[in-house]
Design a protein around this motif. Structure first.
Motif, PDB file in Angstrom:
ATOM      1  N   VAL A 298       0.853  -1.202   0.000  1.00 53.61           N
ATOM      2  CA  VAL A 298       0.000   0.000   0.000  1.00 53.61           C
ATOM      3  C   VAL A 298       0.882   1.243   0.000  1.00 53.61           C
ATOM      4  O   VAL A 298       0.615   2.219  -0.719  1.00 53.61           O
ATOM      5  N   PHE A 299       1.942   1.199   0.788  1.00 57.12           N
ATOM      6  CA  PHE A 299       2.908   2.307   0.864  1.00 57.12           C
ATOM      7  C   PHE A 299       3.480   2.610  -0.526  1.00 57.12           C
ATOM      8  O   PHE A 299       3.587   3.764  -0.943  1.00 57.12           O
ATOM      9  N   THR A 300       3.801   1.553  -1.285  1.00 52.84           N
ATOM     10  CA  THR A 300       4.334   1.727  -2.646  1.00 52.84           C
ATOM     11  C   THR A 300       3.291   2.388  -3.542  1.00 52.84           C
ATOM     12  O   THR A 300       3.610   3.291  -4.319  1.00 52.84           O
ATOM     13  N   CYS A 301       2.035   1.952  -3.416  1.00 52.76           N
ATOM     14  CA  CYS A 301       0.955   2.562  -4.221  1.00 52.76           C
ATOM     15  C   CYS A 301       0.816   4.048  -3.905  1.00 52.76           C
ATOM     16  O   CYS A 301       0.574   4.865  -4.804  1.00 52.76           O
ATOM     17  N   ILE A 302       0.961   4.398  -2.625  1.00 50.74           N
ATOM     18  CA  ILE A 302       0.848   5.811  -2.232  1.00 50.74           C
ATOM     19  C   ILE A 302       2.008   6.598  -2.825  1.00 50.74           C
ATOM     20  O   ILE A 302       1.822   7.688  -3.366  1.00 50.74           O
ATOM     21  N   LEU A 303       3.219   6.025  -2.771  1.00 51.09           N
ATOM     22  CA  LEU A 303       4.388   6.708  -3.340  1.00 51.09           C
ATOM     23  C   LEU A 303       4.214   6.941  -4.835  1.00 51.09           C
ATOM     24  O   LEU A 303       4.674   7.945  -5.379  1.00 51.09           O
ATOM     25  N   LEU A 304       3.542   6.007  -5.520  1.00 48.28           N
ATOM     26  CA  LEU A 304       3.369   6.139  -6.967  1.00 48.28           C
ATOM     27  C   LEU A 304       2.085   6.894  -7.312  1.00 48.28           C
ATOM     28  O   LEU A 304       1.669   6.934  -8.465  1.00 48.28           O
ATOM     29  N   GLU A 305       1.449   7.457  -6.287  1.00 43.67           N
ATOM     30  CA  GLU A 305       0.273   8.325  -6.447  1.00 43.67           C
ATOM     31  C   GLU A 305      -0.842   7.645  -7.232  1.00 43.67           C
ATOM     32  O   GLU A 305      -1.370   8.174  -8.206  1.00 43.67           O
ATOM     33  N   MET A 306      -1.184   6.450  -6.770  1.00 45.52           N
ATOM     34  CA  MET A 306      -2.348   5.782  -7.334  1.00 45.52           C
ATOM     35  C   MET A 306      -3.571   6.212  -6.514  1.00 45.52           C
ATOM     36  O   MET A 306      -3.461   7.053  -5.639  1.00 45.52           O
ATOM     37  N   LEU A 371     -19.735  -3.441  -3.518  1.00 42.47           N
ATOM     38  CA  LEU A 371     -19.282  -2.049  -3.540  1.00 42.47           C
ATOM     39  C   LEU A 371     -18.955  -1.656  -4.973  1.00 42.47           C
ATOM     40  O   LEU A 371     -18.035  -2.189  -5.576  1.00 42.47           O
ATOM     41  N   GLU A 372     -19.749  -0.740  -5.515  1.00 40.89           N
ATOM     42  CA  GLU A 372     -19.512  -0.301  -6.897  1.00 40.89           C
ATOM     43  C   GLU A 372     -18.649   0.944  -6.899  1.00 40.89           C
ATOM     44  O   GLU A 372     -19.042   1.980  -6.383  1.00 40.89           O
ATOM     45  N   LEU A 373     -17.447   0.824  -7.468  1.00 41.87           N
ATOM     46  CA  LEU A 373     -16.544   1.975  -7.518  1.00 41.87           C
ATOM     47  C   LEU A 373     -16.442   2.459  -8.946  1.00 41.87           C
ATOM     48  O   LEU A 373     -16.388   1.658  -9.877  1.00 41.87           O
ATOM     49  N   PRO A 374     -16.397   3.794  -9.147  1.00 36.41           N
ATOM     50  CA  PRO A 374     -16.406   4.328 -10.512  1.00 36.41           C
ATOM     51  C   PRO A 374     -15.240   3.824 -11.350  1.00 36.41           C
ATOM     52  O   PRO A 374     -15.391   3.555 -12.516  1.00 36.41           O
ATOM     53  N   GLN A 375     -14.050   3.687 -10.748  1.00 31.67           N
ATOM     54  CA  GLN A 375     -12.942   3.185 -11.552  1.00 31.67           C
ATOM     55  C   GLN A 375     -12.004   2.372 -10.699  1.00 31.67           C
ATOM     56  O   GLN A 375     -11.782   2.664  -9.533  1.00 31.67           O
ATOM     57  N   GLU A 376     -11.463   1.310 -11.303  1.00 35.86           N
ATOM     58  CA  GLU A 376     -10.585   0.425 -10.543  1.00 35.86           C
ATOM     59  C   GLU A 376      -9.281   0.142 -11.272  1.00 35.86           C
ATOM     60  O   GLU A 376      -8.461  -0.630 -10.804  1.00 35.86           O
ATOM     61  N   ALA A 377      -9.087   0.785 -12.430  1.00 38.49           N
ATOM     62  CA  ALA A 377      -7.890   0.483 -13.221  1.00 38.49           C
ATOM     63  C   ALA A 377      -6.624   0.816 -12.457  1.00 38.49           C
ATOM     64  O   ALA A 377      -5.621   0.139 -12.574  1.00 38.49           O
ATOM     65  N   ASN A 378      -6.701   1.874 -11.640  1.00 42.39           N
ATOM     66  CA  ASN A 378      -5.498   2.310 -10.943  1.00 42.39           C
ATOM     67  C   ASN A 378      -5.748   2.361  -9.445  1.00 42.39           C
ATOM     68  O   ASN A 378      -5.168   3.164  -8.738  1.00 42.39           O
ATOM     69  N   LEU A 379      -6.647   1.480  -8.974  1.00 38.59           N
ATOM     70  CA  LEU A 379      -7.109   1.560  -7.586  1.00 38.59           C
ATOM     71  C   LEU A 379      -6.395   0.528  -6.714  1.00 38.59           C
ATOM     72  O   LEU A 379      -6.243  -0.624  -7.094  1.00 38.59           O
ATOM     73  N   CYS A 380      -5.995   0.982  -5.532  1.00 35.62           N
ATOM     74  CA  CYS A 380      -5.503   0.067  -4.502  1.00 35.62           C
ATOM     75  C   CYS A 380      -6.595   0.035  -3.435  1.00 35.62           C
ATOM     76  O   CYS A 380      -6.845   1.043  -2.774  1.00 35.62           O
ATOM     77  N   PHE A 381      -7.262  -1.101  -3.302  1.00 40.22           N
ATOM     78  CA  PHE A 381      -8.396  -1.230  -2.373  1.00 40.22           C
ATOM     79  C   PHE A 381      -7.910  -1.942  -1.108  1.00 40.22           C
ATOM     80  O   PHE A 381      -7.378  -3.050  -1.182  1.00 40.22           O
ATOM     81  N   ASN A 386     -10.755  -7.017   7.065  1.00 39.14           N
ATOM     82  CA  ASN A 386     -10.524  -8.398   6.609  1.00 39.14           C
ATOM     83  C   ASN A 386      -9.078  -8.664   6.208  1.00 39.14           C
ATOM     84  O   ASN A 386      -8.785  -9.690   5.589  1.00 39.14           O
ATOM     85  N   HIS A 387      -8.190  -7.682   6.513  1.00 33.46           N
ATOM     86  CA  HIS A 387      -6.756  -7.936   6.337  1.00 33.46           C
ATOM     87  C   HIS A 387      -6.453  -8.274   4.882  1.00 33.46           C
ATOM     88  O   HIS A 387      -5.734  -9.209   4.579  1.00 33.46           O
ATOM     89  N   PHE A 388      -7.051  -7.503   3.959  1.00 35.51           N
ATOM     90  CA  PHE A 388      -6.989  -7.904   2.546  1.00 35.51           C
ATOM     91  C   PHE A 388      -6.784  -6.678   1.672  1.00 35.51           C
ATOM     92  O   PHE A 388      -7.386  -5.633   1.917  1.00 35.51           O
ATOM     93  N   ILE A 389      -5.907  -6.782   0.661  1.00 37.34           N
ATOM     94  CA  ILE A 389      -5.745  -5.648  -0.263  1.00 37.34           C
ATOM     95  C   ILE A 389      -5.857  -6.130  -1.710  1.00 37.34           C
ATOM     96  O   ILE A 389      -5.517  -7.266  -2.019  1.00 37.34           O
ATOM     97  N   GLU A 390      -6.376  -5.231  -2.556  1.00 42.68           N
ATOM     98  CA  GLU A 390      -6.431  -5.474  -4.013  1.00 42.68           C
ATOM     99  C   GLU A 390      -5.513  -4.449  -4.644  1.00 42.68           C
ATOM    100  O   GLU A 390      -5.695  -3.246  -4.445  1.00 42.68           O
ATOM    101  N   LEU A 391      -4.547  -4.916  -5.439  1.00 46.26           N
ATOM    102  CA  LEU A 391      -3.551  -3.993  -5.996  1.00 46.26           C
ATOM    103  C   LEU A 391      -3.828  -3.713  -7.465  1.00 46.26           C
ATOM    104  O   LEU A 391      -4.407  -4.549  -8.160  1.00 46.26           O
ATOM    105  N   PRO A 392      -3.377  -2.545  -7.964  1.00 47.61           N
ATOM    106  CA  PRO A 392      -3.495  -2.282  -9.402  1.00 47.61           C
ATOM    107  C   PRO A 392      -2.606  -3.259 -10.171  1.00 47.61           C
ATOM    108  O   PRO A 392      -1.694  -3.862  -9.591  1.00 47.61           O
TER     109      PRO A 392
END
Length: 1284
Positions: A298-306, A371-381, A386-392
């Protein structure tokens, strides 16, 4: 508010105290914000909005509905530099509005925090304790009873029928047909006035300038304890609130401060200016919630401004994770939208087409799929609960990720925290765990002492005599039991207080040590960053004015200095806004005070250099751990153990008698007049007031000398890219006009970002020097190019996600393309458009050319759909963008896609970027400018896919030898491989073949088997086209193939050149533009022996051509390996080494016809070989003779090996092989003197020939020696069949 109050605010611990709750006068009102949310949801799903307009929701039990909360009181009224924003504070104190409970429900008080980001990027923090208070108003109880009866009537028959009934959030967890559960649910959600006690939520909030989370939590908890306790508090509550608002100062940097709550003292501390900035949120909790591996991702995603979306039922978890991770960014700062708690009414803000970090509260029982999100192409969820992440998809890993995780884990294990996190992190589980750890972990450094030692330690800490006694007892084995209470407090209270303090110290120590590990990574990675900062402006004004045009950081040089494994991450990271702002701050530090984070970072780098932690300019990817963990923790320990300042104690105020009366369980109505203003005699207040005045004077003076402040601010806003103005959505006014204005800002921002990105891509691709000097030498590395294109793909996904009506699939762009394809294919079936297909084949004077290639948006989509290696919609969208960019059709395709306005209207809301006509036109224009440069971004990325190619052989027809009876064949080679030999159908001279991607094509071998009567064949060229990208390569020949004609060759190696179709001309007419490796000023070499060999170059031109050819080879090897391109072109191409040496050997060559036959340079080579094989003695001394003889032997060996090759190569082809092999084995400078010494030279060359001029020959030898240091590898077509 009095002047004193306002004068002291910047140095006050707290700015406001706020109470939110139910307004008994207005009664129960449905939450308008919730109604707006329902309306927006209805709008998103295209449902009728009438039902949503009322704001009522009869499906839900009244006890589960949200009602409007209000700010009941706040003190002081307002302060100048932090005006009170009532709507925003109300919304964030009670994000779900008011909630009701009965005596059977859980009514535990809940703590959460929030922040408000102002337009200039500064922040204000809010800390909220929500508790439940009994409703005493009969009117509200009656209203609730009525609402419940209406709800009950509505649902009487349907409760049992449907398990998906949304009566409340518990319904989803019911077992079907479980009657007891159903009764329990009914009981939980029911309300009967005669039987039940009704409770309503109330929030107490402190608003502070700095995030002193632990201190505020303690203060609010003690305040609540005073309300719920049986005994009244020692002083009226006004005394404590007045004290914290007006008499408790901010602790000075590097100091600690003790102030008093209702029952116990509270300690807070603030780091010194040389330490890491204040961060009071528990990183321990963040690691328990996410685990190290997830956190680093998640930290990496934040650094890359996703786009990062945090998801949890608990507001405080959202805030803890958001604040925890952003504090780890030091020395960088998140520059975009930052809303750790997104109120329900602002859900439409997830539409924001910009990088964001937001937190969304999940409803109990709803899972991720709903959960319907407008865009997920560049999303880190990030699903925290639930201790779970979805990465771009395909984002680069953090450098040295494994070693980094190991170092963090080692720190966590010292504090007893499992690196994988705690999956079930309920509060009780966390408490149990901390108690268990308390017993298990014997960490003396943190004061964790086991067993009986703890009994003494907790009671008698700080008494030196008793400590010595304790040590003695330990040595002699005496057990110390618990002792009765001293003073008034019980041992139990002291135990818990001490344990709490100890836990606090442990958390503070853990926080700072983990942050040091992260900070150390950046210190190592950017230790030399200053060397690459470009200081081009002379003063601040000129820098701010030209900010957009300036290059502030030498990215290419910086990357070339980094270890290879770091490059994928760093090339993306240095393109981010946070890095750009960091460099801006560095440049501005020439003219103003250094930004605090930059100051700390620079001093650390300075320290590293001083201690010579690593040798400068020697980049290695070796991992270096942080060495200052203990040191950094010590300063915190010292501050917490030894308090520097103590604030004034709370005291009685001048209050009216009878007010401030205590009633258990109810928060009293506070006496406003004593809380509106502070005292006038504060020493620290007046002192800081003077300091503030001095600061203001200095600021005005500097403004007077330099830039007008408003103008400077305007420039700075311009200088910073998108995101600075929209750090947080406007919370106070949610009218449709404000929403429209916000979206308009987004549209403007997207257009600006597109302009910047396309401009950057053009400038980088062309290179400044190339533009100025008028030639196209590429000045961009493949890595940088790939980063810029990935960034363009991301921007386009954000544009296509903005203002979507209903989301379908993870990629908004691909979803739009699919719907367009579906409509077009339906139209195609009804009527095939002849315009799209184009003519089947065009003839030209020279006979055949390439058949017309059908180009269409749909066709390119089909190409991508046929690539089995691409598995996802996001991947397909990116592949399609890359393909369109390589074909120079991106703008044209998108224009075609958006021309279907009915589809665009169906998919997008009115405010969407794609429905703003003017901006859309400008966007397409910016993309059109990319057609001026050549990209191979599809070919170079999808290297393993199968590609259909078409090859056409074009004979010279006017010589009536277009038809041959022999069997022709062709083999095509590229930078990534070759096709192998393929037979071409006789007299068709055209074929298609599928082959794994060959990359950019370099050579084509063509030949035939010399069978039949018409075996001589005059070929003009071979054309090969990549049927996906449309790239057509021409391999010029202009020579005969056949025995007894030309040089007798049955096989030729042809060098390719890429053809570019001329703009605004017929597609079939091709114009040749020289590839990047060649100089565009020189005309194509005409073979000396070919039909038109009349304009022979002079001696000067020949020497220049050799110098240029060798220079190109040297430049080739000085490029990074991945960027080099084809060496074959530099050796055998139009202006290659073979061509230049051929001209050298032809100069002054007696090539007059002897018995009607041409004489070739190879004839001279063969005669020289025969002469060397016969002669033994050449040279003055025996040593010279021996050296000469061995060199002759080597030369003869190479020439004979080429002569006996089974390939039917002609004489010019053999000379080409000899030069290539000589260059590969570094023998050319030794062979030339042999040929010069050969007596045959006088018979075959004129006296003026370059080969007979010793000065020229020596100069040639020196030039050829410059390539000796390079390892030349020849492609297989040049060495096949030659055994040495």
């Amino acid at each position: 508010m009095s002047a004193t109050g306002s004068g002291t605010a910047p140095c006050r611990f707290a700015h406001y105290f706020v109470i939110c709750g139910i307004d008994t006068e207005t009664g129960l009102e449905p939450d308008e914000l919730a109604a707006l949310y329902q309306w927006l949801e209805a709008d998103r799903h295209g449902r009728s909005q009438d039902a949503a307009n009322t704001g009522e929701n009869f499906e839900q039990s009244p006890l589960r509905r949200t009602f409007k909360s209000k700010v009941l009181a706040h003190f002081p009224e307002t302060i100048e530099w932090n005006p009170f924003d009532q709507d925003a504070v109300n919304m964030l104190c009670m994000p779900k509005g008011l909630s009701f409970r009965t005596q059977v429900d859980n009514r535990e008080p809940q703590f959460h925090s929030y922040l408000i980001t102002r337009e200039d990027g500064s922040r204000t923090y809010g800390f909220v304790l929500t508790f439940y208070e009994e409703v005493t108003s009969k009117q509200i109880c009656t209203a609730m009873q009525t609402l419940y009866q209406m709800h009950h009537a509505e649902h009487l028959g349907s409760v049992c029928a449907s398990s998906s009934c949304s009566m409340d959030s518990l319904a989803s967890s019911l077992d079907e047909g479980d009657a007891t559960s159903l009764n329990k649910l009914h009981c939980c959600s029911s309300y009967d006035m005669s039987r039940d006690t009704l409770y309503v939520s109330k929030a107490l909030c402190l608003i502070t300038p700095l995030p002193f989370m632990q201190a505020c939590r303690k203060f609010l908890t003690q305040l609540h304890r005073a309300v719920s306790s049986q005994q009244p508090p020692p002083l009226p509550l006004e005394s404590y609130i007045h004290n914290i608002l007006y008499e408790v100062p901010l602790p000075p940097p590097g100091r600690s401060l003790k102030f008093h709550g209702v029952y116990e003292p509270i300690v807070c501390q603030r780091p010194s200016p040389s330490e890491l900035p204040l961060a009071d949120y528990s990183l321990k909790q963040v690691f328990e919630l996410l685990g190290v591996e997830n956190l680093v991702q998640v930290f990496t995603c934040i650094l890359l401004e996703m786009q990062i979306l945090l998801y949890s039922q608990d507001y405080q978890r959202l805030m803890t994770v958001a604040e925890g991770i952003t504090t780890l960014l030091f020395p960088f700062q998140w520059q975009h939208v930052y809303v750790p708690i997104l109120p329900a009414s602002l859900l439409h803000f997830l539409d924001a087409p910009v990088p964001y970090l937001m937190g969304l509260q999940s409803k109990e029982g709803t899972d991720r799929s709903k959960l319907e999100l407008p865009q997920e192409a560049n999303l880190c969820f990030v699903d925290i609960d639930n201790h779970f992440i979805e990465l771009p998809e395909d984002f680069p890993q953090f450098p040295n990720k494994l070693e980094f995780i190991q170092e963090i884990s080692a720190v966590l294990l010292q504090f007893g925290i499992p690196p994988e996190g705690s999956l079930h992190c309920s509060d009780s589980a966390t408490q149990l765990k901390s108690l268990a750890l308390h017993d298990l972990v014997n960490d003396k450094k943190n004061g964790n002492l086991p067993g009986d030692a703890l009994a003494v330690f907790e009671l008698l800490q700080g008494n030196a005599t008793l400590e010595r006694l304790q040590a003695l007892a330990k040595r002699t084995g005496v057990t110390v039991g618990r002792m009765p209470a001293l003073g008034g407090s019980t041992v139990k209270e002291k135990d818990s207080r001490l344990q709490c303090e100890e836990e606090e110290l442990r958390e503070a120590t853990l926080n700072v040590q983990v942050r040091e590990v992260f900070a150390n990574r950046f210190s190592q990675m950017f230790a030399d960053y200053e060397a690459f900062v470009i200081q081009s402006a002379t003063d601040l004004e000129s820098w701010l004015t030209n900010r957009e045009q300036m290059h502030n950081f030498d990215k290419a040089s910086f990357l070339s200095d980094q270890p290879e494994p770091y490059l994928p991450f760093l090339s993306h990271f240095i393109e981010t806004q946070m890095f750009a702002t960091f460099i801006d701050n560095k440049i501005m530090s020439q003219w103003e005070d250094k930004e605090p984070l930059l100051r700390v970072f620079d001093s650390r780098i300075e320290k590293m250099r001083l201690y010579n932690v690593r040798i400068p300019n020697l980049r290695s990817s070796n991992y270096q751990k942080s060495t200052i963990l203990k040191e950094s923790a010590q300063s915190i320990e010292q501050r917490l153990m030894k308090i520097d300042h103590t604030a004034i104690h709370p005291h009685l105020l001048d209050m009216k008698i009878g007010q401030g009366k205590y009633e258990q369980g109810f928060f009293p109505k506070l006496q406003a007049d004593v809380l509106v203003a502070g005292p006038t005699n504060n020493k620290w207040a007046s002192r800081t007031g003077t300091a503030q005045r001095r600061k203001d004077r200095l600021r005005q003076h500097s403004e007077h000398l330099g830039l007008d402040n408003d103008l400077r601010e305007k420039y700075m806003q311009e200088a910073r890219s998108l995101g600075k103005n929209l750090r947080q959505p406007k919370l106070s006014d949610l009218s449709p006009a404000v929403i429209a204005q916000t979206n308009w800002k987004f549209v403007e921002g997207l257009l600006k970002e597109c302009r910047m990105k396309t401009k950057r891509m053009l400038v980088e691709k062309m290179g400044h020097e190339a533009v100025e000097l008028g030639h196209g030498e590429a000045n961009i590395t493949g890595l940088e190019e790939n980063t810029l294109i990935a960034s363009l793909c991301d921007l386009m996904e954000r544009i296509w996600s903005h203002g979507l009506q209903v989301k379908q699939g993870k990629s908004a762009l691909w979803s739009h393309l699919l719907q367009y394809q579906e409509r077009e294919e339906k139209l195609e079936q009804t009527a095939i458009s002849p315009v799209l297909l184009g003519p089947e084949r065009r003839k030209s004077e020279t006979g055949l050319t390439m058949p017309f290639l059908r180009v269409s948006l749909i066709q390119d989509m089909r190409h991508i759909q046929n690539v089995s290696e691409i598995k996802t919609d996001v991947g397909r969208a990116r592949g399609w963008i890359r393909l369109s960019l390589e074909k120079k059709l991106l703008s044209q395709h998108l224009k075609q896609l958006l021309s279907n306005q009915a589809l665009t209207k169906k998919l997008y809301k009115r405010y969407a970027f794609l429905r703003c006509e003017e901006e859309k036109e400008q966007f397409l224009y910016h993309l059109l400018t990319l057609n001026t440069v050549d990209y191979f971004c599809f070919t170079s990325v999808f290297t393993t896919i199968m590609i259909p190619y078409r090859a056409v052989i074009i004979p010279i027809k006017k010589l009536s030898n277009a038809i041959t009876t022999s069997n022709p064949w062709v083999s095509v080679s590229g930078e990534l491989g070759d096709s192998g030999v393929m037979q071409i159908p006789k007299n068709v001279l055209e074929m298609t073949f599928d082959c794994q991607n060959l990359g950019k094509l370099t050579t084509a071998q063509i030949g035939h088997d010399n069978s039949g009567l018409l075996a001589k064949w005059l070929v003009d060229c071979v054309m090969v086209r990549n049927e996906i990208t449309g790239h057509t390569y021409k391999f010029p020949c202009g020579r005969w193939l056949g025995k007894g004609v030309d040089d007798g060759s049955l096989e030729r190696i042809l060098i390719g050149e890429l053809l570019i179709p001329c703009a605004d001309e017929d597609v079939s007419k091709q114009c040749r533009t020289p590839p990047l490796q060649r100089s565009p000023t020189q005309t194509r070499r005409l073979s000396i022996t070919s039909l038109a060999g009349r304009n022979k170059p002079n001696a000067g031109q020949i020497q220049e051509a050799i110098g240029e050819a060798v220079n190109n080879i040297v430049k080739h090897f000085h490029k990074p390996e991945k960027e080099r391109g084809s060496l074959t072109i530099l050796l055998c191409g139009e202006n290659g080494l073979v061509s230049a040496l051929e001209q050298f050997f032809h100069h002054g060559f007696k090539s007059s016809r002897i018995f009607q036959k041409n004489v070739f340079v190879w004839d001279f080579i063969e005669k020289a070989v025969a002469y060397f094989e016969m002669t033994d003695q050449i040279g003055d001394t025996e040593e010279e003779t021996e050296a000469f003889r061995s060199m002759c032997k080597v030369f003869c060996h190479y020439a004979n090996a080429i002569n006996v090759t089974p390939r039917n190569i002609g004489k010019d082809g053999k000379f080409q092989f000899l030069v290539c092999l000589g260059a590969r084995d570094h023998l050319l400078p030794q062979w030339i003197p042999l040929l010069v010494e050969c007596p045959l030279i006088t018979r075959m060359y004129e006296e003026y020939a370059l080969l007979r001029d010793h000065l020229t020959v020596n100069s040639l030898i020196r030039v050829l020696q410059t390539v000796h240091e390079f390892n030349i590898t020849l492609e297989s077509s040049l060495v096949k069949g030659i055994t040495l």
